[in-house]
Design an enzyme around this catalytic site. Structure first.
Site, mmCIF file in Angstrom:
data_model
loop_
_atom_site.group_PDB
_atom_site.id
_atom_site.type_symbol
_atom_site.label_atom_id
_atom_site.label_comp_id
_atom_site.label_asym_id
_atom_site.label_seq_id
_atom_site.Cartn_x
_atom_site.Cartn_y
_atom_site.Cartn_z
ATOM 1 N N LEU A 9 0.755 -1.007 0.006
ATOM 2 C CA LEU A 9 -0.121 -0.132 0.066
ATOM 3 C C LEU A 9 0.689 1.135 0.019
ATOM 4 O O LEU A 9 0.436 2.441 -0.835
ATOM 5 C CB LEU A 9 -0.959 0.134 1.208
ATOM 6 C CG LEU A 9 -1.773 -1.074 1.271
ATOM 7 C CD1 LEU A 9 -2.712 -1.007 2.915
ATOM 8 C CD2 LEU A 9 -2.920 -1.102 0.335
ATOM 9 N N GLY A 15 9.371 1.950 6.802
ATOM 10 C CA GLY A 15 9.411 0.828 6.361
ATOM 11 C C GLY A 15 8.000 0.671 5.245
ATOM 12 O O GLY A 15 7.851 1.798 4.969
ATOM 13 N N ASP A 130 3.106 14.597 15.243
ATOM 14 C CA ASP A 130 3.475 14.657 13.749
ATOM 15 C C ASP A 130 2.155 14.550 13.182
ATOM 16 O O ASP A 130 2.087 13.894 12.067
ATOM 17 C CB ASP A 130 4.258 13.084 13.493
ATOM 18 C CG ASP A 130 5.053 13.135 12.232
ATOM 19 O OD1 ASP A 130 5.252 14.416 11.640
ATOM 20 O OD2 ASP A 130 5.341 12.275 11.679
#
Length: 334
Positions: A9, A15, A130
């Site tokens: 995806l 990662g 974030d």
């Protein structure tokens, strides 16, 4: 679970993310982390913080894999992916998926409610650190869900200022006090700043700093849009077809400009942000101009320009987003 990681995806500094399916037929997104450095603080942060949450605007953690240095997080699968795919004009991936103003307004309200929950609705206050379009996921109905809690900090609800070593977050969305404590203490107001910068990008359909524009005064979008409001000029935004759209967009802009005030004490808490977005436009005033100066005109790439942003004409240190590290994949997810 992922059919040997067949359907990827996305990919990030942490990662890759793969589509998976549980035995009960439920689809999931498996976030496989690179080999973690140190004690795996970000992984622990994410599991510890998100496992405390239950809210329509927070992504659901289904489980995790912790097998030696192999680590993975299993989330609910959200069909429309991340917000950043839909908001930037000229992005090939969103050419057929431009969101209408009503949808963008509802997304902004949903994210605000999610942040309000993190700051006030949990037993312990969770600061995300974030907030950015990449970390907002959208379900099939474009309901937004805050994700990626790798940089989050958990603190007591009654504690307003937290201690933190170094800066964390993504350049372009980090509050000035996270760079330098001379601007004030780090608190939930730091998330408010990031939220404001993100919503301005939703409105502008572009990064807040854009070196591709012809006019230097338009490089830094918050200043450009503030000047338009000051002079009571047309906002110059595309496809504002009706009065409801115009009112919603104007509220998004005014609220965002309050959120990115340089002094944290001048920013509203997220509970007030929700009230402002859902309340009357007539009750909103134009905030003071944020003391941010736009970068010099240069052919540098956007990431370099973001680093060169000045706060009160003082260059401050910057830091790229922190992320986990590993290439090996855990057996369970495979």
């Amino acid at each position: 679970m992922t059919n040997s990681f067949k359907d990827k995806l996305g990919q990030g500094g942490y990662g890759g993310v793969y589509k998976g399916k549980l035995q009960d037929g439920c689809f999931v997104a498996v976030k496989v982390l690179k080999e973690s450095k140190g004690d795996g603080e970000e992984f622990i942060n994410e599991v510890a913080s998100i496992s405390r949450t239950s809210h329509v605007n927070i992504v659901t953690l289904k489980g995790f894999c912790f097998e030696g240095s192999n680590r993975a997080l299993i989330y609910e699968f959200l069909h429309n992916g991340s917000l950043e795919k839909f908001i930037y004009k000229g992005n090939a991936s969103n050419s057929d998926h431009q969101l209408g103003w009503e949808t963008l307004y509802k997304i902004a309200v949903g994210i605000a409610r999610g942040l309000e929950y993190l700051h006030r609705g949990c037993n312990t206050r969770i600061l995300h650190f974030d907030i950015k379009p990449h970390n907002i996921l959208l379900d099939e109905n474009f309901c937004p869900k805050i994700s990626d809690f790798g940089l989050a900090k958990i603190c007591p609800r009654e504690k307003s200022i937290i201690s933190m070593v170094g800066a964390r977050g993504t350049i372009g969305y980090i509050a000035p006090e996270v760079f330098s404590r001379s601007f004030g203490g780090v608190s939930h107001k730091s998330d408010v700043y990031s939220y404001g910068m993100m919503v301005l990008e939703m409105v502008g359909g572009r990064k807040n700093i854009d070196v591709s524009v012809d006019c230097t005064s338009e490089i830094y979008f918050p200043h450009w849009i503030y000047k338009r409001l000051e002079l009571d000029e047309e906002l110059g935004l595309q496809d504002l077809l009706n009065e409801a759209d115009q009112e919603g967009v104007r509220k998004m802009i005014l609220v965002s400009l309050w959120c990115i005030q340089t002094d944290p004490s001048n920013r509203p808490p997220m509970s007030r942000v929700v009230e402002m977005l859902e309340g009357s436009l007539d009750s909103l005033q134009i905030p003071p101009k944020p003391f941010l100066s736009s970068p010099p005109r240069s052919p540098l790439d956007s990431s370099t320009v973001m680093v060169s942003l000045q706060y009160d004409s003082e260059h401050l240190p910057s830091r790229q987003p922190m992320s986990l590290g590993g290439n090996e994949l855990c057996e369970m997810c495979n």
